[in-house]
Design a protein around this motif. Structure first.
Motif, PDB file in Angstrom:
ATOM      1  N   LEU A   1       0.852  -1.191   0.000  1.00 34.12           N
ATOM      2  CA  LEU A   1       0.000   0.000   0.000  1.00 34.12           C
ATOM      3  C   LEU A   1       0.891   1.246   0.000  1.00 34.12           C
ATOM      4  O   LEU A   1       1.633   1.478   0.964  1.00 34.12           O
ATOM      5  N   HIS A   2       0.831   2.028  -1.079  1.00 36.55           N
ATOM      6  CA  HIS A   2       1.744   3.164  -1.202  1.00 36.55           C
ATOM      7  C   HIS A   2       1.160   4.438  -0.603  1.00 36.55           C
ATOM      8  O   HIS A   2       1.853   5.171   0.103  1.00 36.55           O
ATOM      9  N   SER A   3      -0.121   4.718  -0.901  1.00 37.28           N
ATOM     10  CA  SER A   3      -0.785   5.889  -0.322  1.00 37.28           C
ATOM     11  C   SER A   3      -2.278   5.782  -0.609  1.00 37.28           C
ATOM     12  O   SER A   3      -2.698   4.939  -1.410  1.00 37.28           O
ATOM     13  N   TYR A   4      -3.070   6.625   0.057  1.00 39.06           N
ATOM     14  CA  TYR A   4      -4.513   6.557  -0.166  1.00 39.06           C
ATOM     15  C   TYR A   4      -5.191   7.767   0.457  1.00 39.06           C
ATOM     16  O   TYR A   4      -4.582   8.503   1.245  1.00 39.06           O
ATOM     17  N   VAL A   5      -6.464   7.951   0.084  1.00 33.40           N
ATOM     18  CA  VAL A   5      -7.363   8.834   0.842  1.00 33.40           C
ATOM     19  C   VAL A   5      -8.586   8.003   1.215  1.00 33.40           C
ATOM     20  O   VAL A   5      -8.872   6.992   0.570  1.00 33.40           O
TER      21      VAL A   5
ATOM     22  N   ILE B   1      -9.621   5.253  -1.613  1.00 33.89           N
ATOM     23  CA  ILE B   1      -9.085   5.250  -2.974  1.00 33.89           C
ATOM     24  C   ILE B   1      -7.577   5.128  -2.790  1.00 33.89           C
ATOM     25  O   ILE B   1      -6.953   6.013  -2.200  1.00 33.89           O
TER      26      ILE B   1
ATOM     27  N   VAL C   1      -3.460   3.840  -3.891  1.00 43.13           N
ATOM     28  CA  VAL C   1      -2.442   3.567  -4.902  1.00 43.13           C
ATOM     29  C   VAL C   1      -1.531   2.500  -4.316  1.00 43.13           C
ATOM     30  O   VAL C   1      -1.027   2.647  -3.197  1.00 43.13           O
TER      31      VAL C   1
ATOM     32  N   MET D   1      -3.785   2.768  -9.300  1.00 44.21           N
ATOM     33  CA  MET D   1      -4.904   3.118  -8.425  1.00 44.21           C
ATOM     34  C   MET D   1      -5.835   1.927  -8.312  1.00 44.21           C
ATOM     35  O   MET D   1      -6.008   1.164  -9.269  1.00 44.21           O
TER      36      MET D   1
ATOM     37  N   LEU E   1       0.283   2.152   5.681  1.00 44.24           N
ATOM     38  CA  LEU E   1       1.160   2.240   4.519  1.00 44.24           C
ATOM     39  C   LEU E   1       2.178   1.114   4.563  1.00 44.24           C
ATOM     40  O   LEU E   1       2.655   0.736   5.625  1.00 44.24           O
ATOM     41  N   ASP E   2       2.496   0.607   3.399  1.00 47.27           N
ATOM     42  CA  ASP E   2       3.478  -0.460   3.178  1.00 47.27           C
ATOM     43  C   ASP E   2       2.962  -1.849   3.579  1.00 47.27           C
ATOM     44  O   ASP E   2       3.709  -2.822   3.504  1.00 47.27           O
TER      45      ASP E   2
END
Lengths: 382, 138
Positions: B65-69, B84, B86, B96, B111-112
């Motif tokens: 998991l790299h990033s999200y909102v 959502i 990335v 995405m 994350l990660d």
């Protein structure tokens, strides 16, 4: 080669009103700003021979509506920083002799949506295939996608990102035309309505109606105009990707790293010479990326720089002195308003004037980190 | 099957193999013939060198998991709050997506964290490449 200060802004104005303007369609917002800018410069439409604006409005619509016969047009559309690119292209065009007096307009019925054009991604576009199916709904869901990665990489906190909004509200409090002027605290920001975690509504830009226009010509002619000329020292532009998911580095914008330094180097200035800075703040993380990618702070140090008060009123690098997209106005393409504030600061007419400011850097972003444009202004010709 | 209402992708000649692969339960990436590096989104040439010498290969389906909102407002086809995201594929490219079989909270979405592909049909034509937490956790 375009000389430093060879081209100047000799007319600049916003729409008569900002905020909710239910009595004007989008094209009239362009025209209202253009008429105000021509009045500011003492010019008539017949004096203008170049026109630039950004889609969905096309230069032929504006030229015809205003009664201008241009011999140069630019419809560059890369999002909210398109106007920085228009300034850059217009300066080059005047230098090349393609036009003498260029009008750049913006108008957007972002709030009232009168004659505004919705632009959902086409299902066959790369955005339509590889982003839209996963539920993004406009910039608040896309622009902040990289933020959590930036926070983890640099140890930036929610309080840090709230502080950006708090400081900009301080500037807005000094500006009668700012939409939101009441002071706010970090707690106010962190208790405001959640939009798209990690961002709450006070970390998202406004949605307003409005517009602005600029008029550029050769600096040698600038003394013929009624206002103090604002010289263009350097410019830069770049694009990266239309898909935020495909940014190479979620902690830094490649487009920023090209446009910003290109402009600063062209201007022949040192970063410590900069008296005033505008960084397009559609959302609270953008000033952090801008401060770092333009080289005003080292990577990861921008949050501390803001927390320590450097960008506040009285700080050593006043930033977003109109209140920014977070508190002043944001029609959908705020870059024009950042440019207007730089011009006011260089003319010495800003509501929150930075005393003695001589160099202003104005940095724009477009379309979720798609694009960037940077202009370095001065009120002294090198 | 996903709830109706999502924006539905329409494949083009350059992306059809990717969507056909998803329907068959295969995550198909492409590899640059000059550098050997994988890339996404699909195109019949390398974004690294411009060579048309590229090949299609099946990716592992493993990602982090790299990033999200986490979006809190209603959108057709989604029940807020929903993330959502990335993800970074094991082979390098990012994409995405949505994270399924996981609470949509900052606490659950670290994350990660390790993820694996969860192909999910939208209808008879389109299957979306979603991701779920990998078995065995982070």
């Amino acid at each position: 080669m375009l000389g430093r200060g060879e081209i100047a802004i000799v007319g600049a104005a916003e729409t008569t009103q900002l905020g909710a303007i239910p009595g004007m369609s989008q094209i009239m917002l362009h025209a209202d700003a253009a008429l105000n800018a021509m009045a500011d410069a003492g010019l008539k439409p017949s004096d203008i021979d170049g026109v630039a604006c950004v889609g969905p409005m096309m230069p032929q619509q504006i030229a015809h509506y205003l009664g201008i016969t241009p011999k140069w047009v630019d419809g560059t559309g890369v999002g909210g920083c398109s106007f920085m690119l228009h300034v850059r292209h217009a300066a080059a065009a005047i230098h090349a002799g393609y036009a003498n007096t260029i009008l750049i307009t913006h108008g957007e019925s972002g709030k009232s949506r009168i004659n505004a054009t919705p632009r959902p991604p086409e299902p066959e576009s790369l955005n339509g295939q590889f982003e839209a199916p996963f539920g993004p709904f406009g910039p608040p869901t896309l622009f902040p996608i990289p933020v959590l990665r930036y926070m983890k990489t640099h140890g930036v906190t929610h309080e840090d990102l709230a502080t950006v909004a708090v400081v900009q509200r301080e500037w807005a409090g000094k500006n009668p035309r700012a939409m939101f002027r009441d002071p706010i605290t970090v707690d106010d920001v962190l208790n405001s309505r959640m939009i798209a975690y990690p961002f709450r509504i006070l970390q998202c830009c406004l949605v307003t109606d409005g517009g602005g226009a600029l008029i550029l010509t050769k600096s040698d002619r600038a003394k013929d105009f009624p206002t103090r000329p604002v010289y263009i020292l350097g410019t830069g532009e770049s694009v990266e990707t239309n898909m935020v998911s495909q940014m190479a580095d979620f902690t830094s914008s490649r487009a920023f790293r090209v446009a910003g330094p290109t402009a600063i180097e062209a201007a022949g200035i040192d970063r410590k010479d900069v008296d005033h800075l505008m960084i397009y703040d559609a959302f609270a993380h953008l000033p952090l990326y801008g401060l770092e990618d333009l080289g005003f702070c080292k990577p990861g140090e921008a949050a501390g720089f803001i927390r320590e008060g450097n960008t506040r009123p009285g700080g050593k690098l006043p930033l977003n002195t109109n209140g920014g997209g977070l508190s002043y106005t944001h029609t959908g393409m705020y870059g024009m308003f950042a440019l207007q504030e730089s011009v006011r600061q260089m003319r010495g007419t800003a509501p929150a004037q930075v005393p003695g400011a001589k160099i202003s850097v104005c940095h724009g972003v477009g379309g979720m980190f798609s694009a960037s444009g940077t202009i370095v202004f001065s009120n002294e010709r090198p | 099957m996903l709830a109706p209402g999502r924006a539905k992708p329409k494949p083009t000649p350059e992306t059809k193999h990717f969507w056909d692969g998803c329907k068959q339960g295969k995550l198909l990436l492409q590899r640059c013939g000059d550098t050997g590096k994988a890339y996404f989104p699909p195109r019949p040439f390398s974004p690294y060198t411009g060579t048309r010498n590229v090949s299609v290969f099946e990716a592992s389906g493993r990602a982090t998991l790299h990033s999200y909102v986490i979006h809190h407002r209603p959108v057709p086809g989604f029940t807020p709050p929903y993330a959502i995201a990335v993800v970074e594929l094991e082979e390098g490219p990012r994409m995405m997506t949505n994270i399924v079989e996981c609470e949509q909270t900052p606490e659950a979405l670290q994350l990660d964290m390790r993820l694996e592909i969860a192909f999910t049909p939208m209808d008879e034509e389109i299957t979306l490449p979603l991701f779920r937490p990998a078995k065995g956790g982070r």
